[in-house]
Write an enzyme that holds these catalytic residues in place. Sequence first.
Site, PDB file in Angstrom:
ATOM      1  N   LYS A   1      -3.028  -3.272  -7.423  1.00 11.88           N
ATOM      2  CA  LYS A   1      -3.670  -2.504  -8.483  1.00 11.88           C
ATOM      3  C   LYS A   1      -2.975  -2.700  -9.838  1.00 11.88           C
ATOM      4  O   LYS A   1      -3.628  -2.913 -10.855  1.00 11.88           O
ATOM      5  CB  LYS A   1      -3.667  -1.028  -8.100  1.00 11.88           C
ATOM      6  CG  LYS A   1      -4.193  -0.098  -9.142  1.00 11.88           C
ATOM      7  CD  LYS A   1      -3.572   1.281  -9.010  1.00 11.88           C
ATOM      8  CE  LYS A   1      -2.088   1.298  -9.258  1.00 11.88           C
ATOM      9  NZ  LYS A   1      -1.602   1.246 -10.612  1.00 11.88           N
TER      10      LYS A   1
ATOM     11  N   GLN B   1      -3.114   8.898  -4.510  1.00 14.35           N
ATOM     12  CA  GLN B   1      -3.175   8.068  -3.312  1.00 14.35           C
ATOM     13  C   GLN B   1      -3.284   8.936  -2.050  1.00 14.35           C
ATOM     14  O   GLN B   1      -2.520   9.886  -1.867  1.00 14.35           O
ATOM     15  CB  GLN B   1      -1.900   7.209  -3.257  1.00 14.35           C
ATOM     16  CG  GLN B   1      -1.844   6.220  -2.134  1.00 14.35           C
ATOM     17  CD  GLN B   1      -2.611   4.945  -2.396  1.00 14.35           C
ATOM     18  OE1 GLN B   1      -3.036   4.667  -3.514  1.00 14.35           O
ATOM     19  NE2 GLN B   1      -2.822   4.176  -1.364  1.00 14.35           N
TER      20      GLN B   1
ATOM     21  N   ASP C   1     -11.623   7.853  -8.417  1.00 19.83           N
ATOM     22  CA  ASP C   1     -11.949   7.679  -6.995  1.00 19.83           C
ATOM     23  C   ASP C   1     -13.340   8.218  -6.665  1.00 19.83           C
ATOM     24  O   ASP C   1     -13.893   7.917  -5.612  1.00 19.83           O
ATOM     25  CB  ASP C   1     -10.944   8.457  -6.127  1.00 19.83           C
ATOM     26  CG  ASP C   1      -9.808   7.591  -5.600  1.00 19.83           C
ATOM     27  OD1 ASP C   1     -10.055   6.410  -5.304  1.00 19.83           O
ATOM     28  OD2 ASP C   1      -8.684   8.114  -5.481  1.00 19.83           O
TER      29      ASP C   1
HETATM   30  N1  LIG Z   1      -7.069   7.797  -3.452  1.00 23.15           N
HETATM   31  C1  LIG Z   1      -7.138   6.640  -2.810  1.00 23.15           C
HETATM   32  N2  LIG Z   1      -8.039   5.695  -3.180  1.00 23.15           N
HETATM   33  C2  LIG Z   1      -8.102   4.486  -2.530  1.00 23.15           C
HETATM   34  O1  LIG Z   1      -8.943   3.634  -2.878  1.00 23.15           O
HETATM   35  C3  LIG Z   1      -7.170   4.220  -1.465  1.00 23.15           C
HETATM   36  C4  LIG Z   1      -6.254   5.237  -1.134  1.00 23.15           C
HETATM   37  N3  LIG Z   1      -6.279   6.424  -1.805  1.00 23.15           N
HETATM   38  N4  LIG Z   1      -5.362   5.067  -0.137  1.00 23.15           N
HETATM   39  C5  LIG Z   1      -5.224   3.800   0.552  1.00 23.15           C
HETATM   40  C6  LIG Z   1      -6.538   3.066   0.597  1.00 23.15           C
HETATM   41  C7  LIG Z   1      -6.417   1.594   0.935  1.00 23.15           C
HETATM   42  N5  LIG Z   1      -6.988   0.867  -0.171  1.00 23.15           N
HETATM   43  C8  LIG Z   1      -6.984  -0.530  -0.260  1.00 23.15           C
HETATM   44  C9  LIG Z   1      -7.587  -1.212  -1.301  1.00 23.15           C
HETATM   45  C10 LIG Z   1      -7.524  -2.591  -1.392  1.00 23.15           C
HETATM   46  C11 LIG Z   1      -6.893  -3.337  -0.425  1.00 23.15           C
HETATM   47  C12 LIG Z   1      -6.833  -4.832  -0.527  1.00 23.15           C
HETATM   48  O2  LIG Z   1      -7.005  -5.400  -1.578  1.00 23.15           O
HETATM   49  N6  LIG Z   1      -6.608  -5.545   0.596  1.00 23.15           N
HETATM   50  C13 LIG Z   1      -6.493  -6.995   0.647  1.00 23.15           C
HETATM   51  C14 LIG Z   1      -5.439  -7.420   1.642  1.00 23.15           C
HETATM   52  C15 LIG Z   1      -4.070  -7.028   1.280  1.00 23.15           C
HETATM   53  C16 LIG Z   1      -3.060  -7.562   2.308  1.00 23.15           C
HETATM   54  O3  LIG Z   1      -2.932  -8.788   2.422  1.00 23.15           O
HETATM   55  O4  LIG Z   1      -2.441  -6.729   2.990  1.00 23.15           O
HETATM   56  C17 LIG Z   1      -7.790  -7.611   1.156  1.00 23.15           C
HETATM   57  O5  LIG Z   1      -8.524  -6.940   1.883  1.00 23.15           O
HETATM   58  O6  LIG Z   1      -8.011  -8.786   0.878  1.00 23.15           O
HETATM   59  C18 LIG Z   1      -6.305  -2.684   0.639  1.00 23.15           C
HETATM   60  C19 LIG Z   1      -6.351  -1.307   0.723  1.00 23.15           C
HETATM   61  C20 LIG Z   1      -7.374   1.768  -1.117  1.00 23.15           C
HETATM   62  N7  LIG Z   1      -7.130   3.033  -0.762  1.00 23.15           N
END
Ligand SMILES: Nc1nc(=O)c2c([nH]1)NC[C@@H]1CN(c3ccc(C(=O)N[C@@H](CCC(=O)O)C(=O)O)cc3)C=[N+]21
Length: 297
Positions: free
Chosen positions: A57, A101, A124
């Site tokens: 982010k 978060q 969010d």
């Molecule tokens: N208030 C709140 N809002 C959220 O949006 C929120 C949260 N809490 N808590 C945690 C989760 C999780 N989350 C992710 C977003 C992007 C990837 C992301 O970009 N993942 C990469 C992989 C990353 C890797 O390689 O580990 C992908 O899918 O390509 C992961 C996890 C948003 N969250």
Amino acid sequence: MNTPAPIKLIDGKAAAARVLAEVKAQVADMKTQGIAPGLTVVLVGDDPASHVYVRNKVLRAEECGIQSREHRLPADTSEASLLGLIGELNADASVHGILVQLPLPGHINETRVLQAIDPLKDVDGFHAENVGGLSQGRDVLTPCTPAGCMRLLEDCMGDISGKHAVVIGRSNIVGKPMAALLLKAHCTVTVVHSRSANLKELCRQADIVVAAVGRPRLVDADWLKPGAVVIDVGINRITEGERSRLVGDVDFDSALPKVAAITPVPGGVGPMTIAFLMKNTLTAARLQQEAPCPSIS
Ligand SMILES: Nc1nc(=O)c2c([nH]1)NC[C@@H]1CN(c3ccc(C(=O)N[C@@H](CCC(=O)O)C(=O)O)cc3)C=[N+]21
């Protein structure tokens, strides 16, 4: 001459790069009007899974010219002091987006915290004002993951009106807002979950499958109608032999031959979630510029 195989893989990274480029141009434009969009992330405790997300982010925010700030609070932070911080961020005109978060430590009431965020700063889209607005089909700040999934579907299918979409999972973060967005786009929407009696049969009727249950590789080819479009929201870390890897809620290798298109994990929905967080921060900055009164559109 052989006709080339159709491109089945939905490239979330490329789609996210396009969204971020749009945001970057609009942020630059906003800066000429003297407004520098700013995003503040609040992390309570030390959930390791959160770190990848927060790191990505910050990088994406920098890329598109959004100022990002972080508040890291210890796991034993009281609810009252978290609410106090949110009050300060609500009052700070340089903060346009506030993201707390999730999950929060067990002693903190999540709903109370989300309800404390100014709905115009709620990037969010989890505040009841925005949840209600989405349910009414109004143009409010919308949860990032479902918004990202909609963009992927539109890029890949164009008009989706009249399609049967099956959403697997009913969470407040993904399943429910996803269903609302699909309805808004004139789909026939079925929401299924762990208690659904005939999960697989319902899923087999879908033109569009959105899997958001957090069960590694739950959905395989047997669950899919030939030519379905599959959006895999699951991000599950599993250990296979020696190594640990990320897999979705869909068994990708099994599904691939049967589908018209599918998102991979990683590199599918995840990057779009972050891109839409940036887009929402820009939208939030605009809303605050426009609206001295609550956002009723
Ligand atoms: N208030 C709140 N809002 C959220 O949006 C929120 C949260 N809490 N808590 C945690 C989760 C999780 N989350 C992710 C977003 C992007 C990837 C992301 O970009 N993942 C990469 C992989 C990353 C890797 O390689 O580990 C992908 O899918 O390509 C992961 C996890 C948003 N969250």
